[in-house]
Motif scaffolding. Structure first.
Motif: not given
Length: 558
Positions: A8-11, A303-307, A309-312
């Protein structure tokens, strides 16, 4: 955080998951095409012996050239009880007296016959070519058709055993990519089989690939999607498979040649193999396998694909290890197959579920692979058999959610068995009624499948859930292997297969009533939890039963 919270944290269910689910769903549309393909590639056309013309026995050598095809069959091949040419015998010599409408023939049964030594003539009005017509799998060789389907199902069983172990060792993505490639290659090779033996070998390897695709596709889907969306994703895959039955009927109608049909359902897997290299390996598996750095890279990509990126970027291997201690410890714990039968409650669950899975698969394929027996257009019956899954699965979802798993499982199996047994008493002439009963039974079995997948995962505790799923999957495959073989018994007693197909789900439906209910019950984590929960439920039931008989102190005081 647990891994579900990390996801959930990464999208959560973001763009990556949606794309992933769609790409995994595309092959599911084609899975029914391979599972049920022999309904069309091994369809049995009307046939009779090749006419043998004995010139020396012909009263007029010019007569044979003037005879109509119907009359030539009349003097060459005996008629069966339905006044149709016999399929497996012909007269040793032409019986010209049968052309005389005024002649009285009293000893037709005593006329000397022989097997079809010169081959067979097939009706090619529906299918121009099948494995039956190409390799003459009729008469003494007719049981090879059922054997070929059993060999394919045996491939699915073996594939589950082999690829299940390999995926735990080498990862879900690697094995899934290989299975797509194997499906494409062996499916294509099947289309070019030079012999029946080669056909069976390639079908066996195709079945292995099928099992690997289902197993690893489901694993990747479950391990990359949030818990709250798994039911929706699972239902989506189920409806994709059902839609695939429509696709199969349309393709089989448009392509009456078995080699071309086999090729058309296999070639798309080359495209699927190419795009499957984009798939991400399960981050959960990477951590458990001791490769947390790779898991971080995969999560950062998600995370990058789910926009996000910062959390990732905040993730690292230490964070993963600290947050997944429970999963890592669970994976390292040594539980075996013996744990499925070691304790009384889990043993009862294992035995009941094994029979439920076996009977559901056994009866399902007993019906689904016998479409020609209903005497209705084979393409239409395939569409109807596919269409009934939609309302059946929808109704089962409602009863599962609001009434209970045990009730749904038992009712679906018992109704399926009763509808199959009812067909024993319906005359062959009443094709519509026979079809309605069969479609109803198939729908009940589809509902049973829909329920038992969820029910099994809820009954087994986390520490042995995969082992339990492996056992029940094996029993299911055994049912699908035996189903075509039971069909052979109709050679001796025509209604015996229906008795067996009908009795099995009824008995397993009764067995399902001995399973614990899991509606609104948390998933068990340990074997001990399952045992104590069952004892607690029994105590509560005893209190309910004894409560009306116990004296009321207030009434006694008055």
């Amino acid at each position: 955080m647990s891994f579900a919270e990390l996801l959930d944290h990464v999208g959560g269910m973001g763009r990556f998951q949606i794309i992933y689910v769609i790409l995994l769903a595309i092959p599911v549309f084609m899975m029914a095409s391979h599972n049920l393909l022999q309904n069309f590639t091994a369809a049995t056309s009307e046939h009779h012996c090749h006419v043998h013309i004995n010139i020396s026995n012909t009263p007029d050598t010019n007569l044979t050239g003037k005879l109509a095809a119907k009359d030539l069959l009349r003097v060459s091949i005996p008629m069966d009880s339905k006044l149709q040419p016999e399929k497996c015998h012909r007269f040793v010599t032409m019986q010209w007296q049968l052309l005389d409408s005024n002649a009285t023939i009293t000893n037709l049964t005593k006329l000397e016959t022989e097997p079809c030594a010169d081959g067979w003539v097939y009706d090619k009005s529906i299918f121009t070519s099948t494995i039956i017509t190409e390799w003459d799998l009729v008469c003494d060789f007719r049981q090879l058709k059922q054997m070929a389907q059993s060999i394919y199902m045996a491939g699915i069983l073996v594939g589950g055993i082999i690829f299940g172990g390999l995926s735990d060792r080498f990862g879900r993505r690697t094995i899934l990519i290989w299975c797509y490639f194997q499906m494409a290659v062996t499916g294509t090779c099947t289309a070019f089989s030079p012999s029946f033996t080669a056909y069976c070998i390639f079908r066996f390897l195709t079945g292995m690939a099928f099992s690997g695709i289902v197993m690893n596709g489901v694993s990747l889907s479950v391990e990359w999607t949030p818990t709250r969306t798994r039911a929706i994703v699972g239902t989506t895959y189920g409806y994709c498979y059902t839609t695939g039955q429509f696709i199969l009927a349309g393709m089989a109608y448009a392509i009456p040649n078995w080699r071309w049909l086999q090729l058309v359902v296999s070639l798309p897997f080359f495209i699927i193999f190419i795009y499957s290299w984009w798939f991400a390996e399960s981050a959960r598996w990477l951590v458990i396998a001791g490769r947390p750095d790779e898991a971080v890279k995969q999560l950062q990509r998600v995370a990058r694909i789910n926009r996000k990126k910062e959390e990732g970027d905040k993730l690292n291997s230490e964070v993963l290890r600290s947050n997944m201690q429970k999963e890592i410890a669970s994976a390292k714990s040594s539980y075996t197959f013996i744990d499925l039968v070691r304790t009384p409650v889990v043993r009862q669950i294992s035995f009941c579920l094994s029979f439920v899975w076996f009977s559901t698969s056994f009866a399902y394929y007993g019906l689904a692979m016998d479409l020609q027996n209903f005497g209705v257009n084979i393409f239409l019956i395939q569409l109807i058999f596919g269409a009934v899954d939609f309302p059946a699965k929808f109704i089962s979802v409602l009863t599962i959610s609001f009434v209970g798993r045990r009730f749904t499982q038992a009712l679906a199996l018992i109704l399926a068995g009763l509808s199959i047994l009812a067909n024993i008493f319906v005359p062959q002439d009443l094709k519509t009624l026979r079809t309605v009963l069969a479609v109803f039974g198939k729908g009940c079995l589809a509902a049973s499948f829909n329920c038992v997948y969820l029910y099994t995962s809820e009954l087994y505790p986390t520490v042995i859930r995969q082992t339990g799923m492996g056992l029940t999957n094996t029993m299911s495959r055994l049912g699908s292997i035996i189903a075509p073989l039971v069909k052979m018994l109709e050679e001796y007693i025509p209604f015996l297969p229906l008795i067996i197909y009908g009795a099995a789900p009824i008995i397993s439906g009764v067995a399902a009533t001995f399973l614990p209910e899991t509606l609104n019950v948390p998933l068990p984590e340990t074997i001990e939890e399952v045992e104590t929960r069952h004892l607690r439920d029994e105590e509560q039931q005893m209190k309910i039963l004894l409560k009306p008989t116990m004296p009321d102190p207030a009434k006694e005081a008055s």
